[in-house]
Motif scaffolding. Structure first.
Motif, short mmCIF file in Angstrom:
data_model
loop_
_atom_site.label_atom_id
_atom_site.label_comp_id
_atom_site.label_asym_id
_atom_site.label_seq_id
_atom_site.Cartn_x
_atom_site.Cartn_y
_atom_site.Cartn_z
N ASN A 150 186.84 19.38 -33.73
CA ASN A 150 187.60 20.58 -33.42
C ASN A 150 186.68 21.79 -33.43
O ASN A 150 185.95 22.02 -34.39
N HIS A 151 186.73 22.57 -32.35
CA HIS A 151 185.86 23.73 -32.21
C HIS A 151 186.06 24.72 -33.35
O HIS A 151 185.10 25.35 -33.83
N CYS A 152 187.31 24.88 -33.79
CA CYS A 152 187.61 25.83 -34.86
C CYS A 152 187.03 25.37 -36.20
O CYS A 152 186.96 26.17 -37.14
N ARG A 153 186.64 24.11 -36.29
CA ARG A 153 186.09 23.59 -37.53
C ARG A 153 184.59 23.38 -37.45
O ARG A 153 184.01 22.67 -38.28
N LEU A 174 179.56 29.83 -40.32
CA LEU A 174 180.88 30.41 -40.07
C LEU A 174 181.99 29.60 -40.73
O LEU A 174 183.09 30.11 -40.95
N GLN A 175 181.69 28.33 -41.08
CA GLN A 175 182.67 27.45 -41.70
C GLN A 175 182.53 27.38 -43.22
O GLN A 175 183.25 26.63 -43.88
N LEU A 176 181.60 28.13 -43.77
CA LEU A 176 181.23 27.98 -45.18
C LEU A 176 182.42 28.18 -46.12
O LEU A 176 182.61 27.41 -47.07
N GLU A 177 183.23 29.20 -45.86
CA GLU A 177 184.36 29.49 -46.75
C GLU A 177 185.31 28.30 -46.84
O GLU A 177 185.75 27.90 -47.93
N VAL A 178 185.63 27.71 -45.68
CA VAL A 178 186.54 26.55 -45.66
C VAL A 178 185.88 25.35 -46.33
O VAL A 178 186.52 24.61 -47.10
N LEU A 202 173.51 24.54 -44.63
CA LEU A 202 174.52 25.23 -43.84
C LEU A 202 174.05 26.63 -43.44
O LEU A 202 174.34 27.11 -42.35
N HIS A 203 173.30 27.26 -44.31
CA HIS A 203 172.81 28.62 -44.05
C HIS A 203 171.77 28.64 -42.92
O HIS A 203 171.45 29.71 -42.41
N GLN A 204 171.28 27.47 -42.53
CA GLN A 204 170.25 27.41 -41.50
C GLN A 204 170.84 27.36 -40.08
O GLN A 204 170.11 27.39 -39.10
N ASP A 205 172.18 27.27 -39.97
CA ASP A 205 172.83 27.20 -38.66
C ASP A 205 174.03 28.14 -38.66
O ASP A 205 174.95 27.98 -39.45
N LYS A 206 174.02 29.14 -37.79
CA LYS A 206 175.09 30.13 -37.76
C LYS A 206 176.44 29.50 -37.45
O LYS A 206 177.48 29.92 -37.98
N ARG A 207 176.45 28.49 -36.60
CA ARG A 207 177.72 27.81 -36.27
C ARG A 207 178.33 27.20 -37.52
O ARG A 207 179.54 27.29 -37.75
N TYR A 208 177.48 26.58 -38.34
CA TYR A 208 177.96 25.95 -39.56
C TYR A 208 178.30 26.99 -40.63
O TYR A 208 179.27 26.83 -41.38
#
Length: 346
Positions: free
Chosen positions: A220-223, A190-194, A182-188
């Motif tokens: 979903n874009h927000c996810r 951003l979802q780490l906390e959830v 997940l740390h290798q993709d900024k988009r992903y």
């Protein structure tokens, strides 16, 4: 990756900006249409058979009931505090299988949408849910798009845009944990906390080389789903097929259909697909969120589609569809915010 890096990433990619900023030109456009229609809630007439035109407080189940059943997954509506035993009986009677999807009947941008694998997970979900929910069969197709459809006055309907959805799918290398991937993709990231709240220690799992996992199986874009403009896939055959399909959905004139499908070829022929849901007047032309598009492109698409909604609403009003009164609209907004708070507590 530091919080500053993530902040700068969001700041330099307008797809992450607050909607209050992205929608700036639409506010002026809206006020102009309010003056023209003499109604703050003219959009209510855009889809006369959907509550509030599909702008707020619309029931997904009521919208499904407008759609021929072959076009959407088997679905049941569950009231808050309904007995688990009764729910399981209803699931069995409808032949809905685990894993299944649970989601709010009145939704909020993907919040509380969950893939449920067994009875224990369903029980835990129901304990948290203080709102009516839908339980649905898992759709058997892997691909998902959002297809925007408008039916302008005295014209055949048309597809105005298609967004393809790239899910949060991680591919293992036999070395890194899911968290490290997940740390290798900024988009992903951003979802780490959830994701940490949902998956907990499972994020320490190391996938085998080439093994994949879809961490968020709903587009979903927000996810964390990436939106890609696929409007080039629109063909005259697809347009004809969806005019036939949408003509069977009473009162649907404007909105985005979220669809899971097998292939674009089949979709153009109107087969091997199912409708995840229909979004009405609140719909965004989400193909604009493709990272390749500029903010100017986004504003162009927003104002274009808002103009479509105005024309459709005005025409439907002439044909008898009602605008909400100011008092009714304010009351609906209050109900919307109450429900909003309830969903966010999930």
């Amino acid at each position: 990756m530091t919080k500053l890096n993530l902040f700068l990433h969001k700041l330099t990619h307008w797809e992450y900006w607050p909607y209050q900023v992205v929608y700036l030109p639409v506010y002026f456009q809206y006020l102009y249409y309010v003056i023209r229609t003499r109604s703050f809630f003219f959009f209510n007439a855009s889809n006369p058979t959907i509550k509030n035109g599909g702008f707020f407080m619309e029931s997904k189940k009521e919208i499904y009931d407008l759609i021929p059943p072959q076009y959407y997954p088997k679905t049941i509506l569950v009231s808050p505090n309904e007995n688990l035993e009764v729910i399981l009986e209803r699931i069995n009677s409808e032949n809905i299988q685990f894993p299944l999807i649970a989601k709010p009947d009145i939704g909020l941008r993907g919040t509380a949408v969950k893939k449920i694998h067994n009875t224990e997970e369903l029980e835990n979900y129901l304990k948290k849910a203080k709102f009516a929910i839908l339980i649905q069969d898992l759709i058997p197709y892997e691909n998902e798009i959002g297809l925007f459809y408008v039916k302008l006055p005295n014209q055949p309907g048309k597809i105005t845009g298609i967004v393809s959805k790239e899910f949060m799918i991680l591919t293992g290398n036999g070395k890194n944990t899911l968290r490290e991937l997940l740390h290798q993709d900024k988009r992903y990231l951003l979802q780490l906390e959830v994701l940490e709240e949902e998956y907990k220690d499972k994020l320490n799992t190391i996938l085998n080389e080439g093994e994949t996992i879809n961490l968020v199986p709903y587009g979903n874009h927000c996810r964390g789903t990436k939106f890609v403009d696929a409007s080039h896939e629109i063909t005259s055959e697809m347009m004809e097929s969806f005019n036939t399909i949408c003509s069977q959905i009473n009162g649907f004139h404007f909105g985005r259909m979220d669809i899971m499908y097998h292939s674009y070829e089949d979709l153009a022929q109107g087969k091997n697909f199912q409708i995840v849901e229909i979004n009405g007047a609140i719909s965004e032309p989400t193909h604009m969120y493709d990272p390749k598009h500029s903010l100017l492109f986004g504003w162009k698409e927003l104002t274009r589609h808002f103009h479509y909604m105005y024309l459709i609403s005005k025409n439907n009003h002439k044909s008898g569809a009602k605008y909400l009164t100011f008092k009714e609209g304010v009351e609906e907004f209050k109900n919307h915010h109450k429900h909003y708070d309830t969903i966010l507590e999930f």
